[in-house]
Scaffold this motif. Sequence first.
Motif, mmCIF file in Angstrom:
data_model
loop_
_atom_site.group_PDB
_atom_site.id
_atom_site.type_symbol
_atom_site.label_atom_id
_atom_site.label_comp_id
_atom_site.label_asym_id
_atom_site.label_seq_id
_atom_site.Cartn_x
_atom_site.Cartn_y
_atom_site.Cartn_z
ATOM 1 N N PHE A 67 0.825 -1.214 0.000
ATOM 2 C CA PHE A 67 0.000 0.000 0.000
ATOM 3 C C PHE A 67 0.866 1.274 0.000
ATOM 4 C CE2 PHE A 67 -3.853 -2.192 2.205
ATOM 5 C CZ PHE A 67 -4.479 -2.384 0.982
ATOM 6 N N GLN A 68 2.123 1.151 0.454
ATOM 7 C CA GLN A 68 3.072 2.268 0.438
ATOM 8 C C GLN A 68 2.526 3.481 1.193
ATOM 9 O OE1 GLN A 68 5.344 2.697 -3.221
ATOM 10 N NE2 GLN A 68 4.317 0.918 -4.105
ATOM 11 N N GLN A 69 2.248 3.256 2.467
ATOM 12 C CA GLN A 69 1.606 4.301 3.265
ATOM 13 C C GLN A 69 2.583 5.075 4.143
ATOM 14 O OE1 GLN A 69 -2.663 3.565 4.427
ATOM 15 N NE2 GLN A 69 -1.882 1.485 4.552
ATOM 16 N N ALA A 70 3.801 5.275 3.646
ATOM 17 C CA ALA A 70 4.739 6.163 4.336
ATOM 18 C C ALA A 70 5.013 7.360 3.441
ATOM 19 C CB ALA A 70 6.043 5.427 4.635
ATOM 20 N N SER A 71 5.227 8.521 4.051
ATOM 21 C CA SER A 71 5.723 9.692 3.332
ATOM 22 C C SER A 71 6.803 10.337 4.198
ATOM 23 C CB SER A 71 4.605 10.722 3.092
ATOM 24 O OG SER A 71 3.723 10.286 2.082
ATOM 25 N N VAL A 72 7.612 11.173 3.586
ATOM 26 C CA VAL A 72 8.649 11.894 4.340
ATOM 27 C C VAL A 72 8.573 13.363 3.973
ATOM 28 C CG1 VAL A 72 11.151 12.277 4.535
ATOM 29 C CG2 VAL A 72 10.252 9.947 4.563
ATOM 30 N N ALA A 107 -2.051 7.647 5.653
ATOM 31 C CA ALA A 107 -3.238 6.850 5.326
ATOM 32 C C ALA A 107 -4.092 7.571 4.289
ATOM 33 C CB ALA A 107 -4.042 6.579 6.601
ATOM 34 N N ARG A 108 -3.672 8.770 3.915
ATOM 35 C CA ARG A 108 -4.455 9.596 3.003
ATOM 36 C C ARG A 108 -4.319 9.153 1.550
ATOM 37 N NH1 ARG A 108 -6.380 14.693 3.430
ATOM 38 N NH2 ARG A 108 -6.524 16.010 1.601
ATOM 39 N N ARG A 109 -3.070 8.794 1.177
ATOM 40 C CA ARG A 109 -2.807 8.519 -0.238
ATOM 41 C C ARG A 109 -3.696 7.386 -0.758
ATOM 42 N NH1 ARG A 109 2.694 9.253 -0.499
ATOM 43 N NH2 ARG A 109 2.986 7.195 0.424
ATOM 44 N N ALA A 125 -9.829 3.638 9.919
ATOM 45 C CA ALA A 125 -9.979 2.635 10.977
ATOM 46 C C ALA A 125 -8.603 2.341 11.590
ATOM 47 C CB ALA A 125 -10.589 1.364 10.393
ATOM 48 N N LEU A 126 -8.610 1.581 12.669
ATOM 49 C CA LEU A 126 -7.340 1.242 13.318
ATOM 50 C C LEU A 126 -6.375 0.595 12.335
ATOM 51 C CD1 LEU A 126 -5.614 1.043 15.869
ATOM 52 C CD2 LEU A 126 -6.632 -1.195 16.291
ATOM 53 N N GLU A 127 -6.916 -0.235 11.460
ATOM 54 C CA GLU A 127 -6.086 -0.942 10.473
ATOM 55 C C GLU A 127 -5.282 0.050 9.614
ATOM 56 O OE1 GLU A 127 -5.629 -4.068 10.490
ATOM 57 O OE2 GLU A 127 -4.768 -4.530 8.532
ATOM 58 N N GLY A 128 -5.957 1.078 9.126
ATOM 59 C CA GLY A 128 -5.277 2.070 8.279
ATOM 60 C C GLY A 128 -4.207 2.816 9.064
ATOM 61 N N PHE A 129 -4.551 3.215 10.282
ATOM 62 C CA PHE A 129 -3.597 3.932 11.128
ATOM 63 C C PHE A 129 -2.386 3.047 11.431
ATOM 64 C CE2 PHE A 129 -2.025 4.759 15.446
ATOM 65 C CZ PHE A 129 -1.524 6.029 15.260
ATOM 66 N N PHE A 130 -2.677 1.816 11.784
ATOM 67 C CA PHE A 130 -1.612 0.887 12.186
ATOM 68 C C PHE A 130 -0.688 0.564 11.002
ATOM 69 C CE2 PHE A 130 0.011 -3.310 13.464
ATOM 70 C CZ PHE A 130 0.450 -3.012 14.735
ATOM 71 N N ASN A 131 -1.289 0.268 9.866
ATOM 72 C CA ASN A 131 -0.472 -0.066 8.688
ATOM 73 C C ASN A 131 0.405 1.107 8.263
ATOM 74 O OD1 ASN A 131 -1.534 -2.631 8.567
ATOM 75 N ND2 ASN A 131 -3.109 -2.122 7.072
ATOM 76 N N ALA A 132 -0.166 2.314 8.303
ATOM 77 C CA ALA A 132 0.614 3.493 7.915
ATOM 78 C C ALA A 132 1.748 3.725 8.910
ATOM 79 C CB ALA A 132 -0.297 4.719 7.838
ATOM 80 N N THR A 133 1.475 3.483 10.195
ATOM 81 C CA THR A 133 2.504 3.661 11.225
ATOM 82 C C THR A 133 3.649 2.670 11.001
ATOM 83 O OG1 THR A 133 0.792 4.308 12.799
ATOM 84 C CG2 THR A 133 2.918 3.672 13.719
ATOM 85 N N VAL A 134 3.283 1.415 10.758
ATOM 86 C CA VAL A 134 4.322 0.387 10.555
ATOM 87 C C VAL A 134 5.146 0.706 9.315
ATOM 88 C CG1 VAL A 134 4.710 -2.053 10.059
ATOM 89 C CG2 VAL A 134 3.049 -1.397 11.806
ATOM 90 N N PRO A 174 -2.193 17.437 6.134
ATOM 91 C CA PRO A 174 -3.631 17.296 5.888
ATOM 92 C C PRO A 174 -4.213 16.138 6.716
ATOM 93 C CG PRO A 174 -2.408 16.208 4.154
ATOM 94 C CD PRO A 174 -1.382 16.755 5.112
ATOM 95 N N ASP A 175 -5.529 15.926 6.597
ATOM 96 C CA ASP A 175 -6.179 14.811 7.296
ATOM 97 C C ASP A 175 -5.504 13.490 6.948
ATOM 98 O OD1 ASP A 175 -7.960 16.504 8.420
ATOM 99 O OD2 ASP A 175 -9.739 15.724 7.401
ATOM 100 N N LYS A 176 -5.479 12.599 7.915
ATOM 101 C CA LYS A 176 -4.996 11.211 7.761
ATOM 102 C C LYS A 176 -3.490 11.111 7.469
ATOM 103 C CE LYS A 176 -9.305 9.051 7.450
ATOM 104 N NZ LYS A 176 -10.251 9.585 6.521
ATOM 105 N N VAL A 177 -2.772 12.196 7.768
ATOM 106 C CA VAL A 177 -1.304 12.159 7.661
ATOM 107 C C VAL A 177 -0.730 12.613 9.003
ATOM 108 C CG1 VAL A 177 0.728 13.082 6.466
ATOM 109 C CG2 VAL A 177 -1.385 12.658 5.182
ATOM 110 N N PHE A 178 0.158 11.833 9.581
ATOM 111 C CA PHE A 178 0.638 12.126 10.934
ATOM 112 C C PHE A 178 2.119 11.762 11.053
ATOM 113 C CE2 PHE A 178 0.769 7.663 12.114
ATOM 114 C CZ PHE A 178 -0.112 7.103 11.201
ATOM 115 N N PRO A 179 2.828 12.487 11.923
ATOM 116 C CA PRO A 179 4.247 12.163 12.095
ATOM 117 C C PRO A 179 4.404 10.917 12.950
ATOM 118 C CG PRO A 179 3.649 14.004 13.513
ATOM 119 C CD PRO A 179 2.414 13.649 12.723
#
Length: 283
Positions: A67-72, A107-109, A125-134, A174-179
């Motif tokens: 899903f490639q849910q990391a950004s920098v 989790a936004r992309r 959902a928790l799944e999206g947050f968790f996957n993006a965090t990992v 923006p929404d759904k993007v967090f450090p």
Amino acid sequence: MADDYKDELRARFGLDVDLGGEIPDEPWLHQLLLRRTHRRYADRPVAESLVRLLLAAAFSASSKSDFQQASVIWLKDRGRHDRLAALFPDMPWIGTAPVFLVFLGDARRLEKLGEMRGHKQSNGALEGFFNATVDAALALQTCILAAETLGLGTCPISVLRNRIKAVSEILELPDKVFPVAGLCLGYPAQPGFISMRLPLEATVHIDHYDESGLAAVDGYDRRRDARHSIGNRQRSPERFGTAEFYGWSEDKARQAMTPEGFGFAAWLRTRGFTFDEPETPAG
Ligand SMILES: Cc1cc2nc3c(=O)[nH]c(=O)nc-3n(C[C@H](O)[C@H](O)[C@H](O)COP(=O)(O)O)c2cc1C
């Protein structure tokens, strides 16, 4: 030969570790076992080409479901870097690092991809947050290891989340993007030191979870104290008293009594995360 990593394993764990057999002698693993965080940086610039190489390495990390849910965010603007650093005067290395990156759970992309392709979905959902965090954490550590391979020093910075509103304004999140964490990067100004780890008997469980490994903590406290005592820097003695022996476990137990990250969960909820189960069960 098993002996090949003897010195590094002793440095990492403070004891002799018997790996129990023949193992390949890999120079990079010697370096990995000796890795350490660096918070003081030489007055030597880090070439942008090098940072781009490190970012390419970072985004080579594994990614849940591709899903490639990391950004920098690469903070190139000195003013913005200074504004961020000013929020954390206790950690001057944030401002003095020649390069500062912020690894984001994104989790936004995936939601945007859904909009683009006509399959609108919510990823809060928790799944999206968790996957993006990992994903962000894996990219962060891959970047760290790549940087250390090139002789650079790094320090992850999760304290950003303690001032999440101010940080998100500076970074225009923006929404759904967090450090998940920032990352200081620079050439080390000094050798630094190896932070001893718990023995594998405390952290590796064979076949089932087994809490008996906790018995290894006392010995670890003593070994760590013998190498690098924190006894004269006891945390909040006015609150906890002065311990006769002050080891890592006492220090961490005291540290955990002052939880961090107040306001982070509430902020995430204002940014579209519900932490619920997914809206539709996975097929
Ligand atoms: C996710 C994460 C967040 C961290 N946040 C901070 C931080 O905000 N400030 C800091 O000085 N160090 C931070 N660190 C560095 C740790 O304190 C350091 O990794 C730990 O003490 C172990 O030391 P070592 O990396 O040298 O083995 C962080 C490390 C990780 C993995």
